[in-house]
Design an enzyme around this catalytic site. Structure first.
Site, PDB file in Angstrom:
ATOM      1  N   GLY A 182      -1.521   7.643   4.535  1.00 19.86           N
ATOM      2  CA  GLY A 182      -0.780   6.890   3.898  1.00 19.86           C
ATOM      3  C   GLY A 182       0.753   6.756   4.028  1.00 19.86           C
ATOM      4  O   GLY A 182       1.170   7.973   4.536  1.00 19.86           O
ATOM      5  N   ASP A 186       0.854  -1.257   0.083  1.00 23.06           N
ATOM      6  CA  ASP A 186       0.105   0.210   0.027  1.00 23.06           C
ATOM      7  C   ASP A 186       0.875   1.340   0.071  1.00 23.06           C
ATOM      8  O   ASP A 186       0.593   2.187   0.592  1.00 23.06           O
ATOM      9  CB  ASP A 186      -0.864  -0.072   1.034  1.00 23.06           C
ATOM     10  CG  ASP A 186      -2.060   1.293   0.767  1.00 23.06           C
ATOM     11  OD1 ASP A 186      -2.171   1.884  -0.174  1.00 23.06           O
ATOM     12  OD2 ASP A 186      -2.985   1.136   1.795  1.00 23.06           O
TER      13      ASP A 186
END
Lengths: 431, 310
Positions: free
Chosen positions: A327, A308
């Protein structure tokens, strides 16, 4: 074309059940043969003594940001980061600007990757146009242009009806639907996991149940439709349980977990004093959840490890915690973290880790590679299991530095990454 | 003892002795406020900036008065827009202020952890005047000062904190402070407004009568009316009936109970007017103590000279 002989390494190929000291001969972009003491016969010889020689690692969850956010990452920088992290291929999520929801954008990514990339890039198309959750994207065209799966990653498919249609329609093309599982009404304006830590920090938390509700839904819809669903970045104990039960019933469901959900908990948000490099979605969960994800990985409920990788600029992160982008980057830390914290810690044997990074991702999305069988692509990841180094974000090849792992001392690092028989990365600091 | 902190970001990092030190200093400095000439030169030559990203009446004026009484040079800034949607970032604002060499920045901000970011990146001392739902340390200190004055101690007191615990920085700071100093804390409110995990730090009940029973102090928290739209409770009418502090409920507490409220109050919602204005209410004394506590914090963090403060 060039021939490469990887001499005397520990070949670990779970696809063939091999874990032995062997030579590997690569020729014309393919694996030619495996064997003891192979003759060089004009091949360039690489001394792999002391290294593990594995089928190339594939990251099935990468955000390359191109097109649109080249300030965060480009195909050129992202694939170099991937190679440095031991990956020979990455699957590029479609939440670019514009969204990869049409064949034209897919083709542009494929061409750019061919021209500027150093590892294979497999685009993932959008489930719905513009990732808006309203109309299906053209899966047939997307696949023809090079997409290997569909996903609205970054956003869940909120409507159960839309998810049902996607799973059904994707069957026509044998495409996997990858879902970012999050019940949005339970996650509005949240920036971390709901629980005691969020309570103390005064930050709005999203409950783990919000993820598990959607995993349960997706498993049931895959069962209803016979479609293929893959659960992205699974983070909650209840989600692991939902996948386990689905698999036991024969539902066509697979799942991935990220290194950060394997090795960190929401406690680090507090320990780091609101450091925004601890902010991602799904958020870091509780220790109970973390242990369940590790256990799910060990017992096969979770099929692969994915990064990710989500690069962001300093400006996107150097703001108030609740305003910061979600993130973290992961391509250059995933493999050393797992070598140190899973293999080094005795939780996972090396062949299983190689399966989680290579054989399984290839199987989950039906990609070439994930094996060193003769005739397979000459994609090889070589690991130096004894190498000790501290994570230094300043040396990342990624354009971004947003990692919570800076300063982590880790044992076991990628040494050499070979893509289609050519060296894409070689650790210049090898001892 | 000298005060070992440069910043006051919350109550959580403080040792009990340090909390007492602030309260003792506040007690000593409060007398200045009763003088005909309410000014001492303790912080002469020190520059303090009040940076309030959220509206505030009590806290901001209380800090401003404390600064003037101690002769610090101070100014107040209230940036209108959120730092992200328009204009410069919080960090840019802070660095610009830093370039003017202030000794201290007192900040209120809607984002939990915002003062921690300032403290990490800038040279000046940072005082948290309320960050999101995280902490509001000077409020807890002034509450403790009020309790200590009225009850002579904090240890062993039974303190009920009632209302919207979920969104309250006042509740969190008070919870830290009171438990560090040995008081018994009971939290009460509808389950929708009780954050998960808080039961590890204090008793929790959903019945206000239970919380008020035998209490030495009842602290009511403001209910923001927009919480109704968020589905946290159905109506203010029902909230008042089930969770509001009425005269009848106050009678369950000890005879000499103190009723407190950090303000601003919603009369007829979390607290009945008769209670707010009644004999047990120390709500306005809390405000007076707010100035004394802020004087103490400024004085201790900026290292004011003792002679100049006398």
């Amino acid at each position: 074309m060039s021939r490469l002989l990887l001499k005397g390494g520990r070949v670990v190929d779970p696809s063939q059940g091999i874990d032995a000291t062997l030579d590997v001969l690569l020729a014309d972009g393919k694996v030619e043969k495996l064997g003891a003491r192979l003759a060089a016969r004009g091949a360039l010889v690489i001394d792999a003594d002391g290294l593990a020689v594995c089928p190339g690692f594939i990251d099935i969850h990468t955000h390359l940001r191109e097109p649109g956010r080249e300030d965060k990452e480009t195909i050129a920088s992202g694939t170099r980061a991937a190679a440095a992290g031991g990956f020979t291929a990455v699957c590029a999520m479609p939440n670019t600007e514009p969204v990869n929801d049409t064949a034209g954008i897919t083709r542009a990514i494929v061409e750019k990757a061919r021209a500027e990339g150093v590892v294979r890039v497999y685009p993932i198309g959008a489930i719905t146009r513009g990732q808006k959750g309203e109309e299906l994207a053209e899966y047939g065209d997307l696949q023809e242009a090079g997409c290997v799966a569909v996903s609205d990653d970054g956003k869940p498919v909120a409507s159960a009806r839309m998810m049902r249609r996607a799973l059904e329609y994707a069957k026509a093309f044998g495409l996997v639907v990858i879902d970012h599982c999050e019940e949005e009404t339970l996650a509005e304006k949240t920036c971390m996991n709901e629980g005691p830590v969020a309570t103390l920090l005064g930050l709005r938390g999203a409950p783990a149940a919000g993820e598990a509700i959607m995993v349960e839904r997706d498993v049931l819809l895959a069962e209803l439709t016979g479609g293929r669903v893959h659960i992205a970045h699974l983070s909650a104990a209840a989600s692991v349980d939902a996948v386990r039960r689905g698999k036991a019933r024969g539902v066509r469901v697979t799942a991935e977990a990220t290194p950060h959900h394997l090795f960190l908990t929401d406690a680090v948000v507090r320990e780091t004093g609101y450091d925004t490099s601890t902010k991602m979605n799904p958020p870091l969960r509780s220790e109970t959840d973390r242990r369940a994800v590790v256990e799910g990985l060990r017992n096969g409920t979770i099929d692969c490890i994915a990064t990710d990788h989500a690069p962001h600029t300093v400006d996107d992160k150097n703001v108030e915690y609740d305003q910061a982008a979600f993130g973290i980057v992961g391509l250059e830390t995933a493999v050393p973290l797992c070598l140190d914290r899973l293999v080094g810690a005795g939780l996972v044997e090396l062949p299983q880790l190689v399966a989680l990074f290579s054989t399984n991702p290839a199987r989950v999305l039906g990609l070439p590679g994930g094996t060193l069988l003769p005739g397979s692509p000459a994609d090889v990841t070589l690991l130096d299991l004894a190498k000790r180094r501290t994570v230094d974000a300043a040396r990342f090849l990624s354009r971004s530095r947003n990692t919570p792992f800076g300063g982590f001392p880790l044992r076991g690092w990628p040494a050499l990454t070979i893509v289609a028989g050519r060296v894409a990365f070689q650790d210049g600091r090898r001892a | 003892m000298s005060f070992p902190h440069r910043h006051l970001l919350g109550i959580e990092p403080l040792e009990p002795a340090e909390i007492h030190k602030i309260l003792d200093t506040a007690d000593a400095l409060r007398e200045i406020l009763d003088r005909p000439i309410k000014k001492v030169p303790a912080l002469r030559g020190k520059t303090v900036i009040n940076l309030f990203y959220e509206a505030s009446t009590r806290t901001r004026s209380s800090f401003e008065i404390a600064e003037r009484v101690l002769s610090a040079d101070s100014l107040s800034i209230a940036p209108a827009a959120s730092s992200v949607t328009k204009g410069e970032t919080l960090l840019d604002t802070a660095r610009n202020l830093e370039a003017m060499n202030p000794d201290m920045v007192i900040m209120r901000h809607a984002s939990s952890g915002a003062p921690h970011m300032l403290a990490r990146h800038c040279r000046f001392s940072v005082v948290n005047a309320g960050d999101g739902a995280h902490e509001h340390p000077t409020q807890a200190l002034l509450d403790a000062l009020t309790m200590r004055q009225k009850k002579g101690r904090l240890k062993g007191l039974r303190v009920a904190i009632v209302g919207d615990i979920l969104h309250s920085r006042v509740a969190r700071s008070n919870l830290w402070l009171l438990s560090k100093l040995g008081a018994e804390v009971v939290l009460a409110g509808p389950p929708t407004l009780i954050p998960p995990g808080i039961e590890r730090l204090a008793q929790v009940t959903h019945r206000i009568d239970e919380a008020v029973e035998g209490a030495d102090v009842v602290m009511m928290l403001r209910i923001q009316l927009e919480r109704m739209a968020g589905g946290f409770f159905p109506t203010t009418r029902e909230y008042h009936r089930r969770f509001g502090l009425t005269e009848e409920r106050v009678r369950r507490a000890k005879k000499d109970v103190l009723v407190m409220h950090p303000g601003p109050m919603n009369r007829g919602v979390e607290i009945a007017s008769e209670v707010a204005d009644g004999p047990y209410s120390v709500i306005l004394e809390q405000v007076t103590n707010g100035v004394a506590v802020r004087m103490a914090v400024l004085y201790l963090l900026l290292g004011g000279s003792a002679e100049a403060a006398s």
